[in-house]
Design an enzyme around this catalytic site. Structure first.
Site, PDB file in Angstrom:
ATOM      1  N   GLY A   1      45.980  34.439  40.290  1.00 50.33           N
ATOM      2  CA  GLY A   1      46.406  36.398  40.582  1.00 50.33           C
ATOM      3  C   GLY A   1      44.762  36.582  40.610  1.00 50.33           C
ATOM      4  N   SER A   2      45.103  38.288  40.266  1.00 47.93           N
ATOM      5  CA  SER A   2      44.163  39.414  40.769  1.00 47.93           C
ATOM      6  C   SER A   2      42.762  39.292  40.139  1.00 47.93           C
ATOM      7  CB  SER A   2      44.936  40.955  40.807  1.00 47.93           C
ATOM      8  OG  SER A   2      45.892  41.290  42.187  1.00 47.93           O
ATOM      9  N   THR A   3      43.183  38.939  38.799  1.00 51.34           N
ATOM     10  CA  THR A   3      42.076  38.858  37.650  1.00 51.34           C
ATOM     11  C   THR A   3      41.254  37.512  38.729  1.00 51.34           C
ATOM     12  OG1 THR A   3      42.811  36.995  36.484  1.00 51.34           O
ATOM     13  CG2 THR A   3      43.307  39.143  35.652  1.00 51.34           C
TER      14      THR A   3
END
Lengths: 163, 607
Positions: B320-322
């Site tokens: 995801g966004s990481t």
């Protein structure tokens, strides 16, 4: 019976034999007494004298060495025995050391777990409750007086003990 | 005699008899002649010679032909074998705290057919030593004639006391017991050994060969009383090889903080599982690697076998966004964007017929023109898709492959799984693939690989291998052996990595990671909330994560927390995973003694 043996006579009796023997012994004794003369030792050769002296010296030396070696041997045996005892002690201590280290770690774990469940006033270390001290400048000792005033060197970082 | 000797009165002997007697006397006299002596001597000499030859032959037979057999036989009497003190090297953490250590244990077998004392007497004598009642022991002893296992895992002390009873028919078999003082705390890393002392999980399994102490039975000469003598003892009675320790890079104190914070959040959000990792980005050494739920290695047989695989290493998730900082670094490295570039965020777009929108589109709509830092700060999916669409898909794919996506990291941890990544053809031909990859979905990595890739932002763009083994150390703290690790690879320029790090700093000061702020310090971070996929379809479950890089001014540590399937409407990376990273960072500050970069803030915040 005459002293001399007759040619065709052969003593067939025990007494005759004994008598004959005594006669021969007496004859030899008389012969020897007639020839007694002082016995003069022939001069010993030098090598023989040296060898005999060597024998005397080496005998004395051997006795001395044996005498000295006996306590040495005893001391050696005692040392060996002591070594064995000490070694057993070492083994025992190593065993205890391992046991203590394992127990200490287990205890640490239990204390930490306990502190987590029931903090009882213990708080987690965070920057807010930590005091940061600036690193002191390294002071180079210039005189002997400085050396004396120097605090003791910090202990080296404890290395892990082997098990 | 009297009967044979003629009396004087008897008639005189005949001539023939006299002649015979004379010959006899003459013969006896002749025996004394030198010629006769010579022959006797010869016979004697021959006999002596034969005797000597016989002795020599016997000597040869004993010394040459039989020497090996006899030497062994003598050694059996003179030598006392001492069993090795350990079978596997102890495992310690970076401070020398024990994580695993061998302990000799004994199994007591009874062979009642060999008993020379009544069975009851044996049971009575054993009872206080083995903590079993006499009746119980008697019952067991009557169960068979031989080979009855009475007690397992007896201590050395108890074993020697049983030996001191001098009871026939009892047998003590030496075995090893592995003690794990830290129990669940490090089980995900260390693993466990089974009853046969073979590693079955963790480092115990993956480093089985390295952990084995070379089996060297020490032979000592001993006297009749069983006392050891120093004749054959080595100069150093302690075998140096038996004192080595396998040291890890893990810090148990930090590991504890990570585990505690993780467990708190798992409980709070009723989550399935979680992991917290701290890596020193300079060399890839891991300071903490907590994965929950965990098992107690001392009672591994009670645990769920699925827990033996540390999921932070063995299981995959969509980051995801990481992953956005990594993508930003790729775009900067490729030169398709500049730190000053801006991107337009419509809030929702369609790529290849698939809708893509921001997480907060329903509440905030489009955010308009954003700087790169703001793209990360607001975690804009749409702007990320725009950013990565500037890079040709094939080039993007090559970059990702260079980063090791879809591969293993080469870590020394057990059961590492390679990530999953689409084939190049699919990635290049379907625009949705690079688009979803732009915001960290559509491919999967292990948490440990995620830490590795994010580590490039903290160490000037080098891809280091995460590892937990510092090496095998001797008693004097000298490294004896280290494990070969893949060499670091430069994947981003130091400038690019610094630029992305500054943007991550913006995430914490002004973006989704504000809650991670620690007074007096600066850190970079990135939140992540990814939808979970099951069987190729996204389901209504999330994986939340937060990555922190600390300290921002002199980056060194990468901290990642991943929590799988937290429940609740407020379950996001910023609410679930971020507090874990924050708690661990705070402890890291005190453990590593990192002084504040902004001390004034600390003064203000203190009461």
């Amino acid at each position: 019976m005459s002293a001399a043996l007759k040619p065709n006579y052969y003593p067939h009796d025990e007494k005759d034999v004994a008598r004959e023997r005594r006669r021969l012994v007496e004859q030899r004794r008389q012969k020897l007494q007639a020839k007694v003369e002082p016995f003069v030792l022939p001069p010993q050769p030098r090598w023989l004298t040296a060898l005999i002296r060597l024998q005397h010296v080496s005998t004395a030396g051997t006795l001395l060495i044996v005498g000295a070696l006996l306590p040495l041997y005893g001391w050696g045996s005692l040392t060996q025995h002591n070594w064995g005892k000490r070694f057993s002690e070492l083994e025992h201590l190593q065993r205890q050391e391992r046991q203590l280290l394992a127990d200490r770690e287990m205890r640490k774990y239990q204390v930490a777990e306990q502190a987590e469940r029931q903090p009882l006033g213990l708080v987690r270390e965070v920057p807010g409750n930590t005091l940061f001290l600036p690193t002191a400048a390294v002071k180079t000792p210039s005189t002997s007086a400085d050396l004396v005033d120097q605090p003791a060197a910090p202990l080296p970082v404890p290395s892990p003990i082997s098990y | 005699m009297a009967s044979t000797t003629p009396r004087p009165s008897s008639p005189p002997p005949s001539r023939a008899a006299i002649a015979r007697r004379r010959r006899f006397v003459q013969t006896r006299a002749a025996e004394a002649r030198p010629s006769q002596f010579r022959s006797r001597l010869l016979v004697l000499a021959v006999l002596l010679l034969l005797g000597q030859i016989g002795l020599l032959a016997r000597l040869f037979y004993l010394q040459v032909r039989q020497s090996d057999k006899l030497r062994l036989s003598a050694q059996r009497h003179q030598l006392i074998p001492l069993p090795p003190q350990i079978a596997r090297y102890p495992i310690v953490d970076r401070n020398g705290d024990l994580l695993a250590v061998d302990k000799p244990a004994f199994t007591l077998f009874a062979h009642p057919m060999l008993f020379k004392q009544p069975l009851t007497t044996v049971a009575e004598q054993l009872s206080p030593l083995v903590n079993k009642s006499v009746a119980e022991l008697e019952k067991e002893l009557r169960s068979g004639p031989s080979g009855i296992p009475l007690v397992y895992e007896l201590s050395e002390e108890t074993a020697s006391r049983i030996r001191g009873l001098y009871l026939d028919g009892l047998e003590l078999v030496r075995e090893w017991q592995r003690v794990y003082p830290q129990a669940e705390l490090t089980s995900g890393i260390v693993g466990y050994v089974d009853r046969e002392h073979k590693g079955q999980a963790g480092l115990e399994f993956s480093q089985e060969k390295l952990l084995q102490v070379p089996a060297k039975e020490r032979q000592f000469s001993g006297d009749g009383d069983g006392f050891l003598l120093p004749d054959l003892a080595p100069t150093n009675p302690i075998d140096p090889a038996s004192t080595f320790t396998l040291r890890l890079t893990i810090d148990t104190r930090l590991q504890r903080v990570a585990r505690t914070a993780l467990r708190q959040q798992l409980k709070k959000f009723n989550a399935l599982r979680g992991a917290a990792i701290v890596m020193d980005a300079r060399d890839g050494s891991l300071l903490a690697l907590a994965a929950e739920p965990s098992f107690n290695p001392q009672e591994y047989y009670k645990a769920d076998p699925s827990l033996f695989r540390n999921w932070a290493v063995a299981d995959l998730y969509e980051p995801g966004s990481t992953f956005k900082p990594v993508n930003t670094a790729i775009a900067l490295q490729a030169g398709v964007v500049q730190p000053t570039s801006t991107l337009y965020d419509e809030g929702r777009i369609s790529v290849g017929g698939w809708p893509i929108q921001n997480n907060d589109f329903s509440s905030r709509g489009g955010r308009g023109t954003l700087t790169l830092a703001e793209v990360l700060g607001y975690s804009s999916n749409v702007a990320m898709v725009h950013m990565m669409s500037r890079l040709p898909a094939s080039q993007y794919y090559t970059f990702l492959k260079q980063l090791g996506v879809g591969e293993k990291t080469g870590s020394d941890l057990a059961f590492e799984t390679p990530g999953q990544f689409k084939p190049k053809e699919q990635f290049v031909n379907y625009p949705i693939e690079p688009a979803t990859t732009a915001f960290g979905q559509g491919f999967s990595v292990t948490p440990i690989q995620m830490v590795q890739m994010l580590g490039t932002m903290a160490n000037g763009g080098r891809l280091v291998t995460p590892h937990v083994i510092a090496g095998l150390f001797d008693r004097d703290n000298q490294k004896v052996k280290s494990l070969p690790l893949p060499p670091p690879r430069q994947v981003f320029s130091p400038t690019v990595s610094r630029q992305v790090l500054n943007m991550m700093g913006y995430v914490v000061t002004d973006g989704t990671g504000k809650a991670a702020q620690i007074p007096g310090y600066r850190l970079g971070g990135k939140t992540g909330t990814a939808q979970k996929a099951k069987g190729g379809i996204y389901i209504n479950a999330r994986i939340t994560s937060f990555v922190g890089i600390f300290p921002l001014d002199a980056p060194r540590y990468v901290l990642l927390a991943v929590v799988d399937e937290p429940k609740g409407d407020d379950a996001y990376g910023s609410t679930v995973a971020l507090p874990i990273v924050k708690a661990v960072t705070e402890s890291l500050i005190t453990i590593a003694g990192i002084p504040p970069s902004h001390p004034k803030e600390l003064e203000r915040s203190s009461p």
